[in-house]
Design a protein around this motif. Structure first.
Motif, PDB file in Angstrom:
ATOM      1  N   THR A 222     -32.896  27.056  19.650  1.00  0.00           N
ATOM      2  CA  THR A 222     -33.944  27.335  20.635  1.00  0.00           C
ATOM      3  C   THR A 222     -34.247  26.136  21.519  1.00  0.00           C
ATOM      4  N   ASP A 223     -33.438  25.064  21.414  1.00  0.00           N
ATOM      5  CA  ASP A 223     -33.522  23.888  22.274  1.00  0.00           C
ATOM      6  C   ASP A 223     -34.864  23.160  22.166  1.00  0.00           C
ATOM      7  N   LYS A 224     -35.370  23.051  20.950  1.00  0.00           N
ATOM      8  CA  LYS A 224     -36.608  22.303  20.713  1.00  0.00           C
ATOM      9  C   LYS A 224     -36.306  20.812  20.698  1.00  0.00           C
ATOM     10  N   ASN A 225     -37.269  20.005  21.113  1.00  0.00           N
ATOM     11  CA  ASN A 225     -37.085  18.552  21.160  1.00  0.00           C
ATOM     12  C   ASN A 225     -36.765  17.965  19.795  1.00  0.00           C
ATOM     13  N   TRP A 226     -37.366  18.466  18.744  1.00  0.00           N
ATOM     14  CA  TRP A 226     -37.188  17.930  17.406  1.00  0.00           C
ATOM     15  C   TRP A 226     -35.937  18.474  16.721  1.00  0.00           C
ATOM     16  N   GLY A 227     -35.295  19.483  17.287  1.00  0.00           N
ATOM     17  CA  GLY A 227     -34.202  20.188  16.619  1.00  0.00           C
ATOM     18  C   GLY A 227     -33.002  19.327  16.277  1.00  0.00           C
ATOM     19  N   ARG A 228     -32.544  18.540  17.246  1.00  0.00           N
ATOM     20  CA  ARG A 228     -31.333  17.734  17.001  1.00  0.00           C
ATOM     21  C   ARG A 228     -31.554  16.679  15.938  1.00  0.00           C
ATOM     22  N   GLY A 229     -32.675  15.982  15.986  1.00  0.00           N
ATOM     23  CA  GLY A 229     -32.961  14.960  14.972  1.00  0.00           C
ATOM     24  C   GLY A 229     -33.143  15.562  13.594  1.00  0.00           C
ATOM     25  N   ALA A 230     -33.903  16.644  13.527  1.00  0.00           N
ATOM     26  CA  ALA A 230     -34.117  17.307  12.240  1.00  0.00           C
ATOM     27  C   ALA A 230     -32.809  17.886  11.707  1.00  0.00           C
ATOM     28  N   GLY A 231     -31.987  18.404  12.609  1.00  0.00           N
ATOM     29  CA  GLY A 231     -30.702  18.961  12.186  1.00  0.00           C
ATOM     30  C   GLY A 231     -29.767  17.912  11.634  1.00  0.00           C
TER      31      GLY A 231
ATOM     32  N   THR B 274     -25.101  14.316  17.040  1.00  0.00           N
ATOM     33  CA  THR B 274     -25.310  12.916  17.407  1.00  0.00           C
ATOM     34  C   THR B 274     -24.361  12.455  18.497  1.00  0.00           C
ATOM     35  N   LYS B 275     -23.545  13.344  18.992  1.00  0.00           N
ATOM     36  CA  LYS B 275     -22.617  13.017  20.065  1.00  0.00           C
ATOM     37  C   LYS B 275     -23.427  12.616  21.299  1.00  0.00           C
ATOM     38  N   ILE B 276     -23.062  11.492  21.896  1.00  0.00           N
ATOM     39  CA  ILE B 276     -23.765  10.998  23.081  1.00  0.00           C
ATOM     40  C   ILE B 276     -23.247  11.751  24.298  1.00  0.00           C
TER      41      ILE B 276
ATOM     42  N   GLU C  90     -31.658  23.323  31.101  1.00  0.00           N
ATOM     43  CA  GLU C  90     -30.303  23.646  31.522  1.00  0.00           C
ATOM     44  C   GLU C  90     -29.470  24.208  30.382  1.00  0.00           C
ATOM     45  N   GLY C  91     -30.104  24.554  29.278  1.00  0.00           N
ATOM     46  CA  GLY C  91     -29.391  25.142  28.161  1.00  0.00           C
ATOM     47  C   GLY C  91     -28.785  24.097  27.244  1.00  0.00           C
ATOM     48  N   LEU C  92     -28.251  24.600  26.158  1.00  0.00           N
ATOM     49  CA  LEU C  92     -27.649  23.741  25.146  1.00  0.00           C
ATOM     50  C   LEU C  92     -26.231  23.375  25.513  1.00  0.00           C
ATOM     51  N   SER C  93     -25.793  22.222  25.024  1.00  0.00           N
ATOM     52  CA  SER C  93     -24.383  21.898  25.145  1.00  0.00           C
ATOM     53  C   SER C  93     -23.627  22.757  24.130  1.00  0.00           C
ATOM     54  N   ASP C  94     -22.342  22.904  24.348  1.00  0.00           N
ATOM     55  CA  ASP C  94     -21.533  23.702  23.427  1.00  0.00           C
ATOM     56  C   ASP C  94     -21.562  23.118  22.021  1.00  0.00           C
ATOM     57  N   ALA C  95     -21.529  21.790  21.908  1.00  0.00           N
ATOM     58  CA  ALA C  95     -21.537  21.140  20.597  1.00  0.00           C
ATOM     59  C   ALA C  95     -22.846  21.412  19.867  1.00  0.00           C
ATOM     60  N   SER C  96     -23.963  21.340  20.574  1.00  0.00           N
ATOM     61  CA  SER C  96     -25.258  21.598  19.943  1.00  0.00           C
ATOM     62  C   SER C  96     -25.379  23.054  19.516  1.00  0.00           C
ATOM     63  N   LEU C  97     -24.903  23.959  20.347  1.00  0.00           N
ATOM     64  CA  LEU C  97     -24.947  25.368  19.998  1.00  0.00           C
ATOM     65  C   LEU C  97     -24.086  25.647  18.766  1.00  0.00           C
ATOM     66  N   LEU C  98     -22.915  25.036  18.696  1.00  0.00           N
ATOM     67  CA  LEU C  98     -22.055  25.180  17.527  1.00  0.00           C
ATOM     68  C   LEU C  98     -22.750  24.623  16.290  1.00  0.00           C
TER      69      LEU C  98
END
Length: 143
Positions: A87-96, A133-135, A19-27
């Motif tokens: 690119t909405d990878k599963n590991w992206g948010r944690g690594a970021g 890390t925003k829930i 469903e795409g990235l959230s605005d916060a994640s894209l930012l």
């Protein structure tokens, strides 16, 4: 017998949800893609022995080449993690979040060398960490 779904159901805005990235994640991904190359350039400047940086006696005093390599590696980590987030990878948010946290610590240690640079980058790192890390809470209160 009921058929089991082949995939685990994911909520909106979660990595791999389709469903795409959230605005916060894209930012956050975009800021990492900006902050990473800037750290790489700062690292290259330190490795080259540029006379831009100066600090007197300081507890975290490393030689300038060491700081250059630290900034170069952290910058590369930010770029790779930023690409993973965008690119909405599963590991992206944690690594970021991890890369931004490490960048925050190294920038804090670098303040005496170049505070005009380090303090704004620390602010960007905090923004990245907060955004990643925003829930995400759904409309019915489910996470």
């Amino acid at each position: 017998m009921t058929a089991m779904p082949s995939e685990t159901r994911r909520g909106p805005g979660e990595p791999g949800s389709g469903e795409g990235l959230s605005d916060a994640s894209l930012l956050a991904g975009a800021v990492m893609m900006l902050s990473g190359p800037l750290s790489i350039l700062m690292g290259a400047s330190g490795i080259a022995g540029d006379n831009l940086f100066a600090a007197s006696q300081y507890a975290y005093r490393f030689d300038l080449t060491a700081w250059g390599w630290i900034h170069l590696v952290v910058g590369l980590a930010l770029v790779v993690a930023g690409m993973g987030v965008v690119t909405d990878k599963n590991w992206g948010r944690g690594a970021g979040a991890a890369a931004a946290g490490i960048s925050l610590i190294t920038q804090f240690m670098f303040v005496p060398y170049y505070p005009v640079w380090a303090i704004p980058v620390m602010t960007l790192d905090l923004l990245i960490i907060f955004a990643l890390t925003k829930i995400h809470v759904g409309t019915n209160g489910d996470r």
